[in-house]
Design a protein around this motif. Sequence first.
Motif, mmCIF file in Angstrom:
data_model
loop_
_atom_site.group_PDB
_atom_site.id
_atom_site.type_symbol
_atom_site.label_atom_id
_atom_site.label_comp_id
_atom_site.label_asym_id
_atom_site.label_seq_id
_atom_site.Cartn_x
_atom_site.Cartn_y
_atom_site.Cartn_z
ATOM 1 N N ILE A 94 -5.486 -9.055 -3.398
ATOM 2 C CA ILE A 94 -6.646 -9.341 -2.547
ATOM 3 C C ILE A 94 -6.219 -10.067 -1.277
ATOM 4 O O ILE A 94 -6.634 -9.713 -0.161
ATOM 5 C CB ILE A 94 -7.684 -10.161 -3.335
ATOM 6 N N THR A 95 -5.376 -11.091 -1.418
ATOM 7 C CA THR A 95 -4.958 -11.848 -0.236
ATOM 8 C C THR A 95 -4.035 -11.036 0.668
ATOM 9 O O THR A 95 -4.066 -11.206 1.893
ATOM 10 C CB THR A 95 -4.260 -13.144 -0.659
ATOM 11 N N SER A 96 -3.216 -10.155 0.101
ATOM 12 C CA SER A 96 -2.297 -9.382 0.934
ATOM 13 C C SER A 96 -3.033 -8.370 1.800
ATOM 14 O O SER A 96 -2.594 -8.077 2.921
ATOM 15 C CB SER A 96 -1.262 -8.669 0.055
ATOM 16 N N PHE A 97 -4.139 -7.840 1.319
ATOM 17 C CA PHE A 97 -4.927 -6.936 2.161
ATOM 18 C C PHE A 97 -5.546 -7.671 3.350
ATOM 19 O O PHE A 97 -5.904 -7.041 4.343
ATOM 20 C CB PHE A 97 -6.036 -6.270 1.335
ATOM 21 N N GLN A 98 -5.681 -8.993 3.247
ATOM 22 C CA GLN A 98 -6.305 -9.779 4.310
ATOM 23 C C GLN A 98 -5.278 -10.493 5.185
ATOM 24 O O GLN A 98 -5.616 -11.449 5.887
ATOM 25 C CB GLN A 98 -7.248 -10.812 3.683
ATOM 26 N N VAL A 99 -4.032 -10.033 5.172
ATOM 27 C CA VAL A 99 -2.983 -10.704 5.948
ATOM 28 C C VAL A 99 -3.339 -10.678 7.435
ATOM 29 O O VAL A 99 -3.784 -9.661 7.978
ATOM 30 C CB VAL A 99 -1.622 -10.024 5.695
ATOM 31 N N PHE A 100 -3.149 -11.832 8.087
ATOM 32 C CA PHE A 100 -3.506 -11.934 9.504
ATOM 33 C C PHE A 100 -2.561 -12.850 10.275
ATOM 34 O O PHE A 100 -1.992 -12.468 11.292
ATOM 35 C CB PHE A 100 -4.947 -12.436 9.642
ATOM 36 N N VAL A 101 -2.399 -14.090 9.790
ATOM 37 C CA VAL A 101 -1.696 -15.102 10.579
ATOM 38 C C VAL A 101 -0.247 -14.703 10.822
ATOM 39 O O VAL A 101 0.263 -14.835 11.946
ATOM 40 C CB VAL A 101 -1.772 -16.472 9.873
ATOM 41 N N GLN A 102 0.438 -14.208 9.788
ATOM 42 C CA GLN A 102 1.861 -13.914 9.925
ATOM 43 C C GLN A 102 2.129 -12.885 11.026
ATOM 44 O O GLN A 102 2.902 -13.154 11.945
ATOM 45 C CB GLN A 102 2.448 -13.449 8.593
ATOM 46 N N PHE A 133 -13.434 -4.231 3.023
ATOM 47 C CA PHE A 133 -14.134 -4.712 1.827
ATOM 48 C C PHE A 133 -14.170 -3.641 0.743
ATOM 49 O O PHE A 133 -13.911 -3.920 -0.434
ATOM 50 C CB PHE A 133 -15.555 -5.132 2.206
ATOM 51 N N VAL A 134 -14.462 -2.414 1.136
ATOM 52 C CA VAL A 134 -14.506 -1.322 0.153
ATOM 53 C C VAL A 134 -13.132 -1.064 -0.441
ATOM 54 O O VAL A 134 -12.986 -0.829 -1.655
ATOM 55 C CB VAL A 134 -15.076 -0.044 0.820
ATOM 56 N N ILE A 135 -12.094 -1.115 0.390
ATOM 57 C CA ILE A 135 -10.727 -0.908 -0.113
ATOM 58 C C ILE A 135 -10.371 -1.978 -1.145
ATOM 59 O O ILE A 135 -9.841 -1.675 -2.222
ATOM 60 C CB ILE A 135 -9.719 -0.912 1.048
ATOM 61 N N ILE A 136 -10.655 -3.238 -0.812
ATOM 62 C CA ILE A 136 -10.330 -4.331 -1.739
ATOM 63 C C ILE A 136 -11.117 -4.190 -3.032
ATOM 64 O O ILE A 136 -10.566 -4.376 -4.139
ATOM 65 C CB ILE A 136 -10.604 -5.693 -1.076
ATOM 66 N N MET A 137 -12.390 -3.853 -2.940
ATOM 67 C CA MET A 137 -13.199 -3.690 -4.151
ATOM 68 C C MET A 137 -12.680 -2.541 -5.002
ATOM 69 O O MET A 137 -12.633 -2.643 -6.244
ATOM 70 C CB MET A 137 -14.657 -3.451 -3.761
ATOM 71 N N ALA A 138 -12.273 -1.447 -4.376
ATOM 72 C CA ALA A 138 -11.760 -0.305 -5.132
ATOM 73 C C ALA A 138 -10.458 -0.656 -5.842
ATOM 74 O O ALA A 138 -10.275 -0.336 -7.024
ATOM 75 C CB ALA A 138 -11.564 0.891 -4.200
ATOM 76 N N VAL A 139 -9.547 -1.313 -5.122
ATOM 77 C CA VAL A 139 -8.271 -1.688 -5.734
ATOM 78 C C VAL A 139 -8.498 -2.680 -6.869
ATOM 79 O O VAL A 139 -7.872 -2.588 -7.938
ATOM 80 C CB VAL A 139 -7.321 -2.272 -4.669
ATOM 81 N N THR A 140 -9.406 -3.639 -6.673
ATOM 82 C CA THR A 140 -9.695 -4.619 -7.722
ATOM 83 C C THR A 140 -10.320 -3.945 -8.934
ATOM 84 O O THR A 140 -9.988 -4.287 -10.081
ATOM 85 C CB THR A 140 -10.627 -5.710 -7.177
ATOM 86 N N ALA A 141 -11.220 -2.989 -8.705
ATOM 87 C CA ALA A 141 -11.831 -2.269 -9.826
ATOM 88 C C ALA A 141 -10.786 -1.496 -10.614
ATOM 89 O O ALA A 141 -10.829 -1.453 -11.860
ATOM 90 C CB ALA A 141 -12.916 -1.325 -9.307
ATOM 91 N N ILE A 142 -9.833 -0.881 -9.916
ATOM 92 C CA ILE A 142 -8.751 -0.164 -10.602
ATOM 93 C C ILE A 142 -7.920 -1.139 -11.431
ATOM 94 O O ILE A 142 -7.521 -0.837 -12.560
ATOM 95 C CB ILE A 142 -7.884 0.594 -9.585
ATOM 96 N N GLN A 143 -7.658 -2.317 -10.860
ATOM 97 C CA GLN A 143 -6.908 -3.334 -11.594
ATOM 98 C C GLN A 143 -7.610 -3.705 -12.897
ATOM 99 O O GLN A 143 -6.984 -3.767 -13.964
ATOM 100 C CB GLN A 143 -6.749 -4.587 -10.727
#
Length: 314
Positions: A243-251, A292-302
Amino acid sequence: MATDTTTVAPPGLPSGADRVGRRPALRRDGRFAGIFLAPSLGGLALFTLFPTAMALAISLFDWPVFGERKFLGIDNYTQLLNDPVFRRVVLNTALFVVLYVPLNLVVSLGLAVWVGPKIRGRQAFRVLFFIPVMTPMVANVMVWRLLFQPGGLIDTSLESWFGINAPNFLGSSTWAMPAVVAMSIWQGFGYNFLVFSAALDQVPQSQLESAQIDGAGPFQRFRYVTWPMITPSIFFATTMTLITSFQVFVQPFILTQGGPGVATQTIVMFVYNQGWQFLTMGLASAAGWVLFVIIMAVTAIQFAGQRRWVQYDV
Protein backbone atom coordinates in the motif's frame (compact mmCIF):
# COMPACT_ATOMS: atom_id res chain seq x y z
CA MET A 1 -57.41 -27.55 37.60
CA ALA A 2 -55.64 -24.24 37.27
CA THR A 3 -52.26 -24.37 35.54
CA ASP A 4 -49.28 -22.20 36.29
CA THR A 5 -48.35 -20.26 33.13
CA THR A 6 -45.36 -18.47 34.61
CA THR A 7 -42.45 -18.58 32.15
CA VAL A 8 -39.17 -19.61 33.71
CA ALA A 9 -36.00 -18.50 31.90
CA PRO A 10 -33.55 -21.26 31.06
CA PRO A 11 -30.57 -21.51 33.37
CA GLY A 12 -27.89 -18.96 32.51
CA LEU A 13 -30.29 -16.62 30.65
CA PRO A 14 -31.90 -13.52 32.17
CA SER A 15 -35.64 -13.59 32.78
CA GLY A 16 -38.01 -11.30 30.92
CA ALA A 17 -38.08 -8.76 33.73
CA ASP A 18 -34.32 -8.71 33.89
CA ARG A 19 -34.09 -8.18 30.14
CA VAL A 20 -36.54 -5.28 30.30
CA GLY A 21 -34.57 -3.79 33.17
CA ARG A 22 -31.35 -4.02 31.23
CA ARG A 23 -32.62 -2.17 28.17
CA PRO A 24 -32.29 1.35 29.67
CA ALA A 25 -28.77 0.49 30.80
CA LEU A 26 -27.86 -0.73 27.31
CA ARG A 27 -29.30 2.42 25.75
CA ARG A 28 -27.35 4.53 28.24
CA ASP A 29 -24.17 2.64 27.45
CA GLY A 30 -24.85 3.12 23.75
CA ARG A 31 -25.20 6.86 24.23
CA PHE A 32 -21.94 7.03 26.16
CA ALA A 33 -20.21 4.96 23.48
CA GLY A 34 -21.53 7.33 20.83
CA ILE A 35 -20.21 10.33 22.77
CA PHE A 36 -16.74 8.81 23.03
CA LEU A 37 -16.73 7.75 19.36
CA ALA A 38 -18.02 11.08 18.08
CA PRO A 39 -14.62 12.84 17.83
CA SER A 40 -13.04 9.96 15.92
CA LEU A 41 -16.06 9.47 13.66
CA GLY A 42 -16.26 13.22 13.07
CA GLY A 43 -12.58 13.32 12.11
CA LEU A 44 -13.03 10.32 9.83
CA ALA A 45 -16.00 11.93 8.11
CA LEU A 46 -14.41 15.39 7.84
CA PHE A 47 -10.87 14.47 6.83
CA THR A 48 -11.35 11.14 4.99
CA LEU A 49 -14.88 10.40 3.78
CA PHE A 50 -15.78 13.94 2.70
CA PRO A 51 -12.50 14.57 0.79
CA THR A 52 -12.81 11.15 -0.87
CA ALA A 53 -16.36 11.88 -2.01
CA MET A 54 -15.35 15.37 -3.18
CA ALA A 55 -12.41 13.94 -5.15
CA LEU A 56 -14.81 11.57 -6.92
CA ALA A 57 -17.16 14.44 -7.72
CA ILE A 58 -14.34 16.72 -8.93
CA SER A 59 -12.98 13.94 -11.16
CA LEU A 60 -16.18 14.21 -13.21
CA PHE A 61 -15.64 17.91 -13.97
CA ASP A 62 -13.26 20.18 -15.79
CA TRP A 63 -12.39 21.85 -12.49
CA PRO A 64 -9.82 24.65 -12.79
CA VAL A 65 -8.76 26.40 -9.61
CA PHE A 66 -9.98 29.65 -11.10
CA GLY A 67 -12.66 29.86 -13.73
CA GLU A 68 -15.84 28.13 -14.78
CA ARG A 69 -16.33 24.46 -14.02
CA LYS A 70 -17.81 22.15 -16.61
CA PHE A 71 -19.27 18.68 -16.17
CA LEU A 72 -17.39 16.10 -18.27
CA GLY A 73 -18.61 12.74 -16.99
CA ILE A 74 -15.90 10.13 -17.48
CA ASP A 75 -13.91 12.19 -19.98
CA ASN A 76 -11.10 12.76 -17.46
CA TYR A 77 -10.70 9.01 -17.04
CA THR A 78 -10.77 8.51 -20.81
CA GLN A 79 -8.10 11.17 -21.22
CA LEU A 80 -5.92 9.44 -18.64
CA LEU A 81 -6.21 6.05 -20.32
CA ASN A 82 -5.26 7.59 -23.67
CA ASP A 83 -2.39 9.67 -22.24
CA PRO A 84 1.00 8.02 -22.95
CA VAL A 85 2.59 9.99 -20.09
CA PHE A 86 0.08 8.61 -17.57
CA ARG A 87 0.56 5.07 -18.89
CA ARG A 88 4.32 5.49 -18.41
CA VAL A 89 3.71 6.84 -14.92
CA VAL A 90 1.62 3.77 -14.03
CA LEU A 91 4.38 1.51 -15.35
CA ASN A 92 6.97 3.45 -13.32
CA THR A 93 4.90 2.96 -10.18
CA ALA A 94 4.45 -0.74 -10.91
CA LEU A 95 8.21 -1.12 -11.52
CA PHE A 96 8.97 0.57 -8.21
CA VAL A 97 6.54 -1.73 -6.39
CA VAL A 98 7.94 -4.87 -8.07
CA LEU A 99 11.51 -3.91 -7.14
CA TYR A 100 10.94 -2.36 -3.75
CA VAL A 101 8.50 -4.71 -2.00
CA PRO A 102 10.40 -8.02 -2.39
CA LEU A 103 13.78 -6.43 -1.62
CA ASN A 104 12.39 -4.64 1.42
CA LEU A 105 10.89 -7.86 2.78
CA VAL A 106 13.99 -9.94 2.07
CA VAL A 107 16.37 -7.43 3.66
CA SER A 108 14.21 -6.86 6.73
CA LEU A 109 13.48 -10.57 7.28
CA GLY A 110 17.11 -11.54 6.71
CA LEU A 111 18.36 -9.00 9.23
CA ALA A 112 15.64 -10.00 11.71
CA VAL A 113 16.76 -13.63 11.48
CA TRP A 114 20.40 -12.59 11.86
CA VAL A 115 19.69 -10.40 14.91
CA GLY A 116 18.37 -13.37 16.83
CA PRO A 117 18.26 -13.99 20.57
CA LYS A 118 21.83 -15.35 20.54
CA ILE A 119 23.35 -12.21 19.01
CA ARG A 120 25.09 -9.93 21.49
CA GLY A 121 23.93 -6.32 21.42
CA ARG A 122 20.71 -7.13 19.54
CA GLN A 123 18.90 -4.19 21.13
CA ALA A 124 21.57 -1.84 19.79
CA PHE A 125 21.15 -3.35 16.32
CA ARG A 126 17.39 -2.85 16.56
CA VAL A 127 17.82 0.82 17.37
CA LEU A 128 20.46 1.24 14.66
CA PHE A 129 18.30 -0.33 11.95
CA PHE A 130 15.24 1.68 12.97
CA ILE A 131 16.99 5.07 12.91
CA PRO A 132 16.34 5.69 9.15
CA VAL A 133 12.61 5.23 9.74
CA MET A 134 12.57 7.90 12.47
CA THR A 135 14.82 10.32 10.58
CA PRO A 136 12.91 12.86 8.43
CA MET A 137 12.66 11.45 4.93
CA VAL A 138 13.58 14.74 3.27
CA ALA A 139 16.90 14.79 5.14
CA ASN A 140 17.59 11.17 4.17
CA VAL A 141 16.85 11.85 0.52
CA MET A 142 19.13 14.88 0.46
CA VAL A 143 22.00 12.80 1.88
CA TRP A 144 21.46 10.10 -0.74
CA ARG A 145 21.32 12.74 -3.45
CA LEU A 146 24.79 13.86 -2.41
CA LEU A 147 25.95 10.24 -2.60
CA PHE A 148 24.51 9.58 -6.05
CA GLN A 149 25.42 12.79 -7.87
CA PRO A 150 28.57 13.00 -10.03
CA GLY A 151 31.52 13.82 -7.80
CA GLY A 152 29.71 12.38 -4.81
CA LEU A 153 30.96 9.74 -2.42
CA ILE A 154 30.12 6.77 -4.68
CA ASP A 155 31.72 8.35 -7.73
CA THR A 156 34.89 9.47 -5.95
CA SER A 157 35.27 6.12 -4.14
CA LEU A 158 35.07 4.12 -7.38
CA GLU A 159 37.48 6.48 -9.07
CA SER A 160 40.05 6.29 -6.27
CA TRP A 161 39.78 2.51 -5.77
CA PHE A 162 39.26 1.18 -9.28
CA GLY A 163 39.97 4.14 -11.56
CA ILE A 164 36.44 4.19 -12.98
CA ASN A 165 33.58 6.64 -12.69
CA ALA A 166 30.15 5.71 -11.37
CA PRO A 167 27.16 6.06 -13.69
CA ASN A 168 25.15 9.24 -13.52
CA PHE A 169 22.57 7.59 -11.30
CA LEU A 170 20.12 10.48 -11.14
CA GLY A 171 20.55 11.61 -14.73
CA SER A 172 20.25 8.23 -16.45
CA SER A 173 16.90 6.70 -17.36
CA THR A 174 18.48 3.29 -16.73
CA TRP A 175 19.85 3.98 -13.26
CA ALA A 176 17.42 6.54 -11.87
CA MET A 177 14.71 4.09 -10.76
CA PRO A 178 17.18 1.62 -9.14
CA ALA A 179 18.66 4.59 -7.27
CA VAL A 180 15.22 5.57 -5.98
CA VAL A 181 14.53 1.96 -4.97
CA ALA A 182 17.87 1.61 -3.16
CA MET A 183 17.29 4.79 -1.18
CA SER A 184 13.71 3.74 -0.34
CA ILE A 185 14.83 0.33 0.94
CA TRP A 186 17.37 1.95 3.26
CA GLN A 187 14.70 4.37 4.46
CA GLY A 188 11.92 1.86 5.05
CA PHE A 189 13.25 -1.59 5.94
CA GLY A 190 13.53 -0.81 9.66
CA TYR A 191 9.77 -0.94 10.26
CA ASN A 192 9.37 -4.43 8.80
CA PHE A 193 12.57 -5.44 10.57
CA LEU A 194 10.95 -4.73 13.94
CA VAL A 195 7.74 -6.53 12.90
CA PHE A 196 9.67 -9.65 11.89
CA SER A 197 11.96 -9.46 14.90
CA ALA A 198 8.98 -9.42 17.26
CA ALA A 199 7.39 -12.33 15.39
CA LEU A 200 10.59 -14.39 15.57
CA ASP A 201 10.79 -13.79 19.31
CA GLN A 202 7.42 -15.52 19.67
CA VAL A 203 8.62 -18.77 18.07
CA PRO A 204 9.02 -21.32 20.88
CA GLN A 205 12.66 -22.28 21.32
CA SER A 206 11.55 -25.72 22.51
CA GLN A 207 10.17 -26.53 19.05
CA LEU A 208 13.35 -25.37 17.36
CA GLU A 209 15.44 -27.44 19.74
CA SER A 210 13.24 -30.50 19.16
CA ALA A 211 13.63 -30.10 15.41
CA GLN A 212 17.40 -29.78 15.83
CA ILE A 213 17.51 -32.95 17.92
CA ASP A 214 15.57 -34.74 15.18
CA GLY A 215 18.33 -33.78 12.73
CA ALA A 216 16.79 -30.74 11.02
CA GLY A 217 19.34 -28.25 9.74
CA PRO A 218 19.04 -24.44 9.98
CA PHE A 219 17.17 -24.12 6.67
CA GLN A 220 14.78 -26.96 7.52
CA ARG A 221 14.08 -25.48 10.96
CA PHE A 222 13.28 -22.13 9.39
CA ARG A 223 11.17 -23.66 6.61
CA TYR A 224 9.07 -26.07 8.66
CA VAL A 225 9.03 -24.51 12.14
CA THR A 226 9.71 -20.77 11.99
CA TRP A 227 8.09 -19.85 8.67
CA PRO A 228 4.56 -21.15 9.43
CA MET A 229 4.53 -19.29 12.74
CA ILE A 230 5.54 -15.92 11.28
CA THR A 231 3.32 -15.99 8.17
CA PRO A 232 0.69 -13.68 9.78
CA SER A 233 3.40 -11.07 10.37
CA ILE A 234 4.72 -11.54 6.83
CA PHE A 235 1.21 -11.06 5.45
CA PHE A 236 0.77 -7.87 7.48
CA ALA A 237 4.15 -6.50 6.40
CA THR A 238 3.55 -7.39 2.76
CA THR A 239 0.14 -5.73 2.69
CA MET A 240 1.27 -2.52 4.37
CA THR A 241 4.43 -2.31 2.25
CA LEU A 242 2.44 -2.76 -0.95
CA ILE A 243 0.00 0.00 0.00
CA THR A 244 2.73 2.48 0.93
CA SER A 245 4.89 1.66 -2.10
CA PHE A 246 2.08 2.53 -4.49
CA GLN A 247 1.96 5.96 -2.82
CA VAL A 248 5.68 6.72 -3.16
CA PHE A 249 6.29 10.43 -3.66
CA VAL A 250 9.02 12.09 -1.59
CA GLN A 251 11.93 9.94 -2.76
CA PRO A 252 11.56 10.50 -6.54
CA PHE A 253 10.29 14.04 -6.05
CA ILE A 254 13.47 15.17 -4.28
CA LEU A 255 16.01 12.79 -5.81
CA THR A 256 15.11 13.14 -9.48
CA GLN A 257 12.04 15.43 -9.72
CA GLY A 258 10.51 12.56 -11.69
CA GLY A 259 13.25 12.61 -14.29
CA PRO A 260 15.09 12.22 -16.43
CA GLY A 261 12.03 13.00 -18.47
CA VAL A 262 9.31 11.00 -16.73
CA ALA A 263 11.50 7.97 -16.00
CA THR A 264 10.85 8.08 -12.25
CA GLN A 265 7.57 9.97 -12.09
CA THR A 266 4.95 8.07 -10.06
CA ILE A 267 1.17 8.30 -9.89
CA VAL A 268 1.23 10.48 -6.77
CA MET A 269 3.72 12.81 -8.48
CA PHE A 270 1.40 12.95 -11.49
CA VAL A 271 -1.50 13.88 -9.19
CA TYR A 272 0.63 16.59 -7.57
CA ASN A 273 1.75 18.02 -10.91
CA GLN A 274 -1.74 18.07 -12.39
CA GLY A 275 -3.30 19.57 -9.29
CA TRP A 276 -0.73 22.13 -8.13
CA GLN A 277 1.36 22.93 -11.18
CA PHE A 278 -1.15 22.76 -14.03
CA LEU A 279 -4.15 23.49 -11.73
CA THR A 280 -6.33 20.85 -13.42
CA MET A 281 -8.05 19.50 -10.32
CA GLY A 282 -10.44 17.30 -12.27
CA LEU A 283 -7.65 15.35 -13.96
CA ALA A 284 -5.69 15.14 -10.71
CA SER A 285 -8.71 13.75 -8.87
CA ALA A 286 -9.32 11.20 -11.61
CA ALA A 287 -5.69 10.02 -11.37
CA GLY A 288 -6.06 9.80 -7.60
CA TRP A 289 -9.11 7.59 -7.97
CA VAL A 290 -7.29 5.37 -10.44
CA LEU A 291 -4.58 4.92 -7.81
CA PHE A 292 -7.23 4.19 -5.18
CA VAL A 293 -8.79 1.49 -7.34
CA ILE A 294 -5.39 -0.08 -8.04
CA ILE A 295 -4.53 -0.21 -4.33
CA MET A 296 -7.93 -1.65 -3.43
CA ALA A 297 -7.63 -4.32 -6.13
CA VAL A 298 -4.14 -5.35 -5.06
CA THR A 299 -5.20 -5.43 -1.39
CA ALA A 300 -8.26 -7.53 -2.23
CA ILE A 301 -6.05 -10.01 -4.10
CA GLN A 302 -3.75 -10.14 -1.08
CA PHE A 303 -6.61 -10.95 1.29
CA ALA A 304 -8.12 -13.46 -1.12
CA GLY A 305 -4.84 -15.33 -1.44
CA GLN A 306 -3.85 -15.33 2.22
CA ARG A 307 -5.79 -18.52 2.95
CA ARG A 308 -3.34 -20.47 0.80
CA TRP A 309 -0.20 -19.60 2.74
CA VAL A 310 -0.97 -17.71 5.96
CA GLN A 311 -1.35 -20.05 8.95
CA TYR A 312 -3.10 -18.57 11.98
CA ASP A 313 -3.67 -21.82 13.89
CA VAL A 314 -0.09 -23.03 14.23
